[in-house]
Scaffold this motif. Sequence first.
Motif, PDB file in Angstrom:
ATOM      1  N   ALA A  12       0.822  -1.210   0.000  1.00  0.00           N
ATOM      2  CA  ALA A  12       0.000   0.000   0.000  1.00  0.00           C
ATOM      3  C   ALA A  12       0.857   1.261   0.000  1.00  0.00           C
ATOM      4  O   ALA A  12       0.591   2.209  -0.742  1.00  0.00           O
ATOM      5  N   VAL A  13       1.909   1.281   0.809  1.00  0.00           N
ATOM      6  CA  VAL A  13       2.809   2.440   0.843  1.00  0.00           C
ATOM      7  C   VAL A  13       3.546   2.569  -0.482  1.00  0.00           C
ATOM      8  O   VAL A  13       3.688   3.661  -1.035  1.00  0.00           O
ATOM      9  N   SER A  14       3.984   1.445  -1.045  1.00  0.00           N
ATOM     10  CA  SER A  14       4.696   1.461  -2.326  1.00  0.00           C
ATOM     11  C   SER A  14       3.831   2.026  -3.442  1.00  0.00           C
ATOM     12  O   SER A  14       4.316   2.730  -4.314  1.00  0.00           O
ATOM     13  N   ALA A  15       2.552   1.694  -3.418  1.00  0.00           N
ATOM     14  CA  ALA A  15       1.650   2.126  -4.486  1.00  0.00           C
ATOM     15  C   ALA A  15       1.182   3.566  -4.315  1.00  0.00           C
ATOM     16  O   ALA A  15       0.653   4.158  -5.249  1.00  0.00           O
ATOM     17  N   SER A  16       1.390   4.140  -3.161  1.00  0.00           N
ATOM     18  CA  SER A  16       0.905   5.495  -2.901  1.00  0.00           C
ATOM     19  C   SER A  16       1.970   6.540  -3.213  1.00  0.00           C
ATOM     20  O   SER A  16       3.096   6.225  -3.568  1.00  0.00           O
ATOM     21  N   ASN A  17       1.595   7.797  -3.038  1.00  0.00           N
ATOM     22  CA  ASN A  17       2.537   8.900  -3.203  1.00  0.00           C
ATOM     23  C   ASN A  17       3.225   9.253  -1.889  1.00  0.00           C
ATOM     24  O   ASN A  17       3.973  10.221  -1.825  1.00  0.00           O
ATOM     25  N   LEU A  18       2.942   8.480  -0.840  1.00  0.00           N
ATOM     26  CA  LEU A  18       3.579   8.731   0.449  1.00  0.00           C
ATOM     27  C   LEU A  18       5.084   8.496   0.363  1.00  0.00           C
ATOM     28  O   LEU A  18       5.532   7.618  -0.362  1.00  0.00           O
ATOM     29  N   THR A  19       5.847   9.266   1.103  1.00  0.00           N
ATOM     30  CA  THR A  19       7.288   9.020   1.169  1.00  0.00           C
ATOM     31  C   THR A  19       7.649   8.346   2.481  1.00  0.00           C
ATOM     32  O   THR A  19       8.721   7.774   2.608  1.00  0.00           O
ATOM     33  N   SER A  20       6.758   8.424   3.474  1.00  0.00           N
ATOM     34  CA  SER A  20       6.982   7.711   4.732  1.00  0.00           C
ATOM     35  C   SER A  20       5.638   7.407   5.383  1.00  0.00           C
ATOM     36  O   SER A  20       4.629   8.054   5.091  1.00  0.00           O
ATOM     37  N   PHE A  21       5.657   6.423   6.295  1.00  0.00           N
ATOM     38  CA  PHE A  21       4.442   5.983   6.970  1.00  0.00           C
ATOM     39  C   PHE A  21       4.832   5.357   8.297  1.00  0.00           C
ATOM     40  O   PHE A  21       5.771   4.573   8.350  1.00  0.00           O
ATOM     41  N   CYS A  22       4.148   5.711   9.375  1.00  0.00           N
ATOM     42  CA  CYS A  22       4.406   5.126  10.691  1.00  0.00           C
ATOM     43  C   CYS A  22       3.128   4.490  11.216  1.00  0.00           C
ATOM     44  O   CYS A  22       2.036   5.016  11.008  1.00  0.00           O
ATOM     45  N   TYR A  23       3.275   3.367  11.924  1.00  0.00           N
ATOM     46  CA  TYR A  23       2.141   2.638  12.470  1.00  0.00           C
ATOM     47  C   TYR A  23       2.513   2.114  13.843  1.00  0.00           C
ATOM     48  O   TYR A  23       3.595   1.585  14.035  1.00  0.00           O
ATOM     49  N   GLU A  24       1.596   2.289  14.816  1.00  0.00           N
ATOM     50  CA  GLU A  24       1.822   1.787  16.169  1.00  0.00           C
ATOM     51  C   GLU A  24       0.575   1.084  16.644  1.00  0.00           C
ATOM     52  O   GLU A  24      -0.537   1.578  16.477  1.00  0.00           O
ATOM     53  N   GLU A  25       0.780  -0.092  17.255  1.00  0.00           N
ATOM     54  CA  GLU A  25      -0.317  -0.832  17.860  1.00  0.00           C
ATOM     55  C   GLU A  25       0.274  -1.627  19.009  1.00  0.00           C
ATOM     56  O   GLU A  25       1.049  -2.557  18.787  1.00  0.00           O
ATOM     57  N   GLY A  26      -0.035  -1.253  20.230  1.00  0.00           N
ATOM     58  CA  GLY A  26       0.562  -1.911  21.388  1.00  0.00           C
ATOM     59  C   GLY A  26       2.070  -1.726  21.371  1.00  0.00           C
ATOM     60  O   GLY A  26       2.573  -0.622  21.272  1.00  0.00           O
ATOM     61  N   GLU A  27       2.810  -2.852  21.457  1.00  0.00           N
ATOM     62  CA  GLU A  27       4.272  -2.792  21.415  1.00  0.00           C
ATOM     63  C   GLU A  27       4.826  -2.793  19.993  1.00  0.00           C
ATOM     64  O   GLU A  27       6.012  -2.606  19.789  1.00  0.00           O
ATOM     65  N   THR A  28       3.956  -2.999  19.020  1.00  0.00           N
ATOM     66  CA  THR A  28       4.389  -3.048  17.622  1.00  0.00           C
ATOM     67  C   THR A  28       4.528  -1.641  17.069  1.00  0.00           C
ATOM     68  O   THR A  28       3.602  -0.841  17.145  1.00  0.00           O
ATOM     69  N   LYS A  29       5.687  -1.359  16.518  1.00  0.00           N
ATOM     70  CA  LYS A  29       5.946  -0.065  15.895  1.00  0.00           C
ATOM     71  C   LYS A  29       6.591  -0.314  14.538  1.00  0.00           C
ATOM     72  O   LYS A  29       7.626  -0.958  14.445  1.00  0.00           O
ATOM     73  N   LEU A  30       5.948   0.190  13.482  1.00  0.00           N
ATOM     74  CA  LEU A  30       6.482   0.050  12.140  1.00  0.00           C
ATOM     75  C   LEU A  30       6.722   1.441  11.553  1.00  0.00           C
ATOM     76  O   LEU A  30       5.921   2.339  11.746  1.00  0.00           O
ATOM     77  N   SER A  31       7.810   1.563  10.839  1.00  0.00           N
ATOM     78  CA  SER A  31       8.106   2.815  10.167  1.00  0.00           C
ATOM     79  C   SER A  31       8.582   2.473   8.760  1.00  0.00           C
ATOM     80  O   SER A  31       9.550   1.742   8.588  1.00  0.00           O
ATOM     81  N   PHE A  32       7.861   2.965   7.757  1.00  0.00           N
ATOM     82  CA  PHE A  32       8.206   2.707   6.363  1.00  0.00           C
ATOM     83  C   PHE A  32       8.700   4.004   5.742  1.00  0.00           C
ATOM     84  O   PHE A  32       8.149   5.063   5.986  1.00  0.00           O
ATOM     85  N   GLU A  33       9.725   3.880   4.921  1.00  0.00           N
ATOM     86  CA  GLU A  33      10.247   5.037   4.209  1.00  0.00           C
ATOM     87  C   GLU A  33      10.564   4.618   2.789  1.00  0.00           C
ATOM     88  O   GLU A  33      11.259   3.627   2.566  1.00  0.00           O
ATOM     89  N   LYS A  34      10.034   5.352   1.820  1.00  0.00           N
ATOM     90  CA  LYS A  34      10.249   5.020   0.421  1.00  0.00           C
ATOM     91  C   LYS A  34      11.604   5.544  -0.010  1.00  0.00           C
ATOM     92  O   LYS A  34      11.920   6.714   0.143  1.00  0.00           O
ATOM     93  N   ALA A  35      12.437   4.644  -0.539  1.00  0.00           N
ATOM     94  CA  ALA A  35      13.750   5.020  -1.053  1.00  0.00           C
ATOM     95  C   ALA A  35      13.591   5.539  -2.477  1.00  0.00           C
ATOM     96  O   ALA A  35      12.517   5.487  -3.057  1.00  0.00           O
ATOM     97  N   GLU A  36      14.676   6.014  -3.063  1.00  0.00           N
ATOM     98  CA  GLU A  36      14.620   6.563  -4.414  1.00  0.00           C
ATOM     99  C   GLU A  36      14.128   5.563  -5.440  1.00  0.00           C
ATOM    100  O   GLU A  36      13.486   5.923  -6.401  1.00  0.00           O
ATOM    101  N   LYS A  37      14.437   4.282  -5.263  1.00  0.00           N
ATOM    102  CA  LYS A  37      14.016   3.253  -6.206  1.00  0.00           C
ATOM    103  C   LYS A  37      12.570   2.843  -5.980  1.00  0.00           C
ATOM    104  O   LYS A  37      12.105   1.887  -6.552  1.00  0.00           O
ATOM    105  N   GLN A  38      11.854   3.524  -5.117  1.00  0.00           N
ATOM    106  CA  GLN A  38      10.485   3.224  -4.744  1.00  0.00           C
ATOM    107  C   GLN A  38      10.363   1.862  -4.090  1.00  0.00           C
ATOM    108  O   GLN A  38       9.477   1.086  -4.361  1.00  0.00           O
ATOM    109  N   THR A  39      11.317   1.557  -3.232  1.00  0.00           N
ATOM    110  CA  THR A  39      11.211   0.371  -2.401  1.00  0.00           C
ATOM    111  C   THR A  39      10.844   0.839  -1.001  1.00  0.00           C
ATOM    112  O   THR A  39      10.922   2.018  -0.695  1.00  0.00           O
TER     113      THR A  39
END
Length: 146
Positions: A12-39
Motif C-alpha cells: 500500500a505504501v509502495s503504491a501510494s505517493n507517500l514518502t513515509s508511513f508510521c504505524y503503532e499498535e501496542g508494542e508493535t511499531k512500524l516505520s516505512f520510508e520510500k527510497a529513491e528506487k520506490q522500495t
Amino acid sequence: MEIKDILTLIDAVSASNLTSFCYEEGETKLSFEKAEKQTVKISNMNSEEMVAARAAEESFVSCDQNLCTITSPMVGTFYMSGSEGGEPFVSVGDHIKAGQVVGIVEAMKLMNEIESPYDGVVEQILIKNKEMVGFGDDIIKIRPAR
C-alpha cells in the motif's frame, strides 16, 4: 500483526505517493520510508516480527542440491530487460554477482528489481518475458559460486 499484514502495508505504501508511513499498535511499531528506487524499508519492529520478516525475505531464495531458485516476492508481470526490446538482464550461462538485477516484476505500476543474493551461474530462466508471476513462483535457477 502477522507478516501478511506487514506485506500488505508495504504494498500500500509502495503504491501510494507517500514518502513515509508510521504505524503503532501496542508494542508493535512500524516505520516505512520510500527510497529513491520506490522500495520500502522496514526500520522498526519488535523482535518476533523481525524474525518473521527475515524468514519471509529469505523464502524468496531456496536451494536444492547444487541449484538455488529465486522466486517472485510478489504478484505481477515479469520483465527480462529494463526496456522494450532491450537486452535481457541475464541469460542462461551468464556469470552473475550478488546484487545484480536478474529481472523486474511490475506490480501496481511499480517496477521492482529482482536481485541475485549471491554470485553464480544462471542455469535456467523459468519465466518468459511479460509473463504473469505469482507470489513465490520460481523465476530463475542459479548454480552458486563456491
